[in-house]
Design a protein around this motif. Structure first.
Motif, PDB file in Angstrom:
ATOM      1  N   ILE A 193       0.808  -1.218   0.000  1.00 18.48           N
ATOM      2  CA  ILE A 193       0.000   0.000   0.000  1.00 18.48           C
ATOM      3  C   ILE A 193       0.843   1.270   0.000  1.00 18.48           C
ATOM      4  O   ILE A 193       0.314   2.354  -0.273  1.00 18.48           O
ATOM      5  N   SER A 194       2.144   1.161   0.285  1.00 23.69           N
ATOM      6  CA  SER A 194       2.982   2.364   0.197  1.00 23.69           C
ATOM      7  C   SER A 194       4.444   1.970   0.046  1.00 23.69           C
ATOM      8  O   SER A 194       4.853   0.855   0.412  1.00 23.69           O
ATOM      9  N   TYR A 195       5.211   2.899  -0.516  1.00 20.85           N
ATOM     10  CA  TYR A 195       6.664   2.734  -0.665  1.00 20.85           C
ATOM     11  C   TYR A 195       7.248   4.099  -0.358  1.00 20.85           C
ATOM     12  O   TYR A 195       7.131   5.025  -1.165  1.00 20.85           O
ATOM     13  N   GLY A 196       7.841   4.246   0.847  1.00 18.22           N
ATOM     14  CA  GLY A 196       8.294   5.568   1.262  1.00 18.22           C
ATOM     15  C   GLY A 196       7.108   6.523   1.314  1.00 18.22           C
ATOM     16  O   GLY A 196       6.034   6.174   1.816  1.00 18.22           O
ATOM     17  N   PRO A 197       7.245   7.720   0.758  1.00 16.78           N
ATOM     18  CA  PRO A 197       6.155   8.700   0.821  1.00 16.78           C
ATOM     19  C   PRO A 197       5.059   8.475  -0.210  1.00 16.78           C
ATOM     20  O   PRO A 197       4.046   9.175  -0.204  1.00 16.78           O
ATOM     21  N   PHE A 198       5.229   7.489  -1.085  1.00 16.53           N
ATOM     22  CA  PHE A 198       4.275   7.292  -2.178  1.00 16.53           C
ATOM     23  C   PHE A 198       3.238   6.238  -1.788  1.00 16.53           C
ATOM     24  O   PHE A 198       3.578   5.152  -1.323  1.00 16.53           O
ATOM     25  N   GLN A 199       1.958   6.580  -1.973  1.00 23.78           N
ATOM     26  CA  GLN A 199       0.845   5.770  -1.487  1.00 23.78           C
ATOM     27  C   GLN A 199       0.032   5.206  -2.660  1.00 23.78           C
ATOM     28  O   GLN A 199      -0.163   5.875  -3.674  1.00 23.78           O
ATOM     29  N   LEU A 200      -0.483   3.984  -2.470  1.00 26.38           N
ATOM     30  CA  LEU A 200      -1.367   3.381  -3.463  1.00 26.38           C
ATOM     31  C   LEU A 200      -2.715   4.105  -3.480  1.00 26.38           C
ATOM     32  O   LEU A 200      -3.274   4.371  -4.550  1.00 26.38           O
ATOM     33  N   GLU A 201      -3.226   4.409  -2.289  1.00 27.35           N
ATOM     34  CA  GLU A 201      -4.512   5.086  -2.112  1.00 27.35           C
ATOM     35  C   GLU A 201      -5.584   4.452  -3.004  1.00 27.35           C
ATOM     36  O   GLU A 201      -5.776   3.250  -2.984  1.00 27.35           O
ATOM     37  N   ASP A 202      -6.275   5.259  -3.827  1.00 29.48           N
ATOM     38  CA  ASP A 202      -7.384   4.714  -4.613  1.00 29.48           C
ATOM     39  C   ASP A 202      -7.014   4.526  -6.087  1.00 29.48           C
ATOM     40  O   ASP A 202      -7.894   4.501  -6.950  1.00 29.48           O
ATOM     41  N   LEU A 203      -5.716   4.379  -6.381  1.00 28.89           N
ATOM     42  CA  LEU A 203      -5.309   4.093  -7.765  1.00 28.89           C
ATOM     43  C   LEU A 203      -5.871   2.721  -8.153  1.00 28.89           C
ATOM     44  O   LEU A 203      -5.569   1.715  -7.511  1.00 28.89           O
ATOM     45  N   PRO A 204      -6.700   2.649  -9.203  1.00 28.61           N
ATOM     46  CA  PRO A 204      -7.340   1.366  -9.532  1.00 28.61           C
ATOM     47  C   PRO A 204      -6.323   0.319  -9.990  1.00 28.61           C
ATOM     48  O   PRO A 204      -5.248   0.654 -10.523  1.00 28.61           O
ATOM     49  N   GLU A 205      -6.667  -0.937  -9.801  1.00 31.81           N
ATOM     50  CA  GLU A 205      -5.799  -2.032 -10.230  1.00 31.81           C
ATOM     51  C   GLU A 205      -5.515  -1.933 -11.722  1.00 31.81           C
ATOM     52  O   GLU A 205      -6.401  -1.654 -12.524  1.00 31.81           O
ATOM     53  N   GLY A 206      -4.248  -2.154 -12.103  1.00 31.68           N
ATOM     54  CA  GLY A 206      -3.856  -2.126 -13.513  1.00 31.68           C
ATOM     55  C   GLY A 206      -3.625  -0.745 -14.080  1.00 31.68           C
ATOM     56  O   GLY A 206      -3.296  -0.609 -15.259  1.00 31.68           O
ATOM     57  N   HIS A 207      -3.774   0.298 -13.258  1.00 33.43           N
ATOM     58  CA  HIS A 207      -3.597   1.678 -13.727  1.00 33.43           C
ATOM     59  C   HIS A 207      -2.234   2.222 -13.312  1.00 33.43           C
ATOM     60  O   HIS A 207      -1.658   1.807 -12.303  1.00 33.43           O
ATOM     61  N   VAL A 208      -1.743   3.175 -14.102  1.00 31.03           N
ATOM     62  CA  VAL A 208      -0.469   3.824 -13.829  1.00 31.03           C
ATOM     63  C   VAL A 208      -0.692   5.332 -13.760  1.00 31.03           C
ATOM     64  O   VAL A 208      -1.544   5.884 -14.470  1.00 31.03           O
TER      65      VAL A 208
END
Length: 228
Positions: free
Chosen positions: A175-190
């Motif tokens: 769900i996160s890597y350092g300060p960058f969050q997955l949040e509501d980014l849909p699956e398969g999206h960039v």
């Protein structure tokens, strides 16, 4: 029009260089993309077993990218991608110390005292894993959801650690890597991180260590909204 017979040659931004008849493209600005990796794809450029890779499912109009670290084939969630090899190397280093957070669905009896003990680290089959933050979110019968935070990123780390506690991981989402969050980014999206935000999140020390370039032009623009 000049053949170089030595690598000891300083080039400028206006020089045009060809290698084996192919022009080397100009240096591009350092960029970072968030990708919601689905389960069932491999984090590699090419898979000898013929399985689908993350690059098979990414949009075709992206620039050439590298993954920052890896996710196992069945692990879902946040994967960072960059066009800058120096940035990729720095962000993968344990010394950088960025926390990676996961949500794990497990089968088995969760002992909260055992989770608390992970703060001291744990040795599994001769491999020592450093301090891990682990908490129980909720239980549903014999299943439970946990949140874990770790800084090392060793191979199959979460599954090995929880397996040592008698827990079988049935789903794993970063769900996160350092300060960058997955949040509501849909699956398969960039989604591309804006340059100003990227600079702020990296800070001057990491920018210098990575040799990141925020002055060059973007050669291949991309949408500033999530793209599948």
């Amino acid at each position: 029009g000049k053949v170089l017979d030595s690598p000891a040659f300083n080039v400028s931004a206006t020089d045009v260089i060809h290698l084996d008849g192919t022009e080397i493209p100009p240096i591009e600005r350092t960029r970072l993309f968030l990708f919601h990796k689905p389960a069932g794809v491999v984090t590699t450029n090419r898979d000898p077993e013929g399985r689908r890779t993350v690059f098979d499912v990414l949009p075709s109009d992206l620039p050439r990218l590298l993954t920052i670290g890896r996710l196992d084939i069945n692990t879902e969630g946040l994967l960072l991608l960059t066009n800058d090899g120096g940035l990729s190397r720095v962000l993968e280093l344990p010394a950088t110390g960025w926390l990676r957070r996961y949500r794990a669905r497990v089968h088995g009896k969760v002992e909260e005292s055992a989770l608390a003990g992970l703060r001291e680290g744990i040795a599994v089959d001769g491999v020592f894993y450093g301090s891990i933050e682990a908490s129980l979110d909720r239980e549903q019968g014999t299943n439970a959801w946990l949140t874990l935070g770790l800084r090392e990123g060793k191979n199959r780390e979460v599954k090995n650690i929880l397996g040592a506690l008698g827990l079988d991981v049935t789903r794993l989402i970063r769900i996160s890597y350092g300060p960058f969050q997955l949040e509501d980014l849909p699956e398969g999206h960039v989604l591309e991180i804006k340059g100003r935000v990227l600079r702020e999140q990296l800070g001057e020390r990491l920018i210098e260590e990575a040799g990141a370039n925020f002055d060059a032009e973007i050669q291949k623009p991309f949408s500033n909204k999530p793209v599948r």
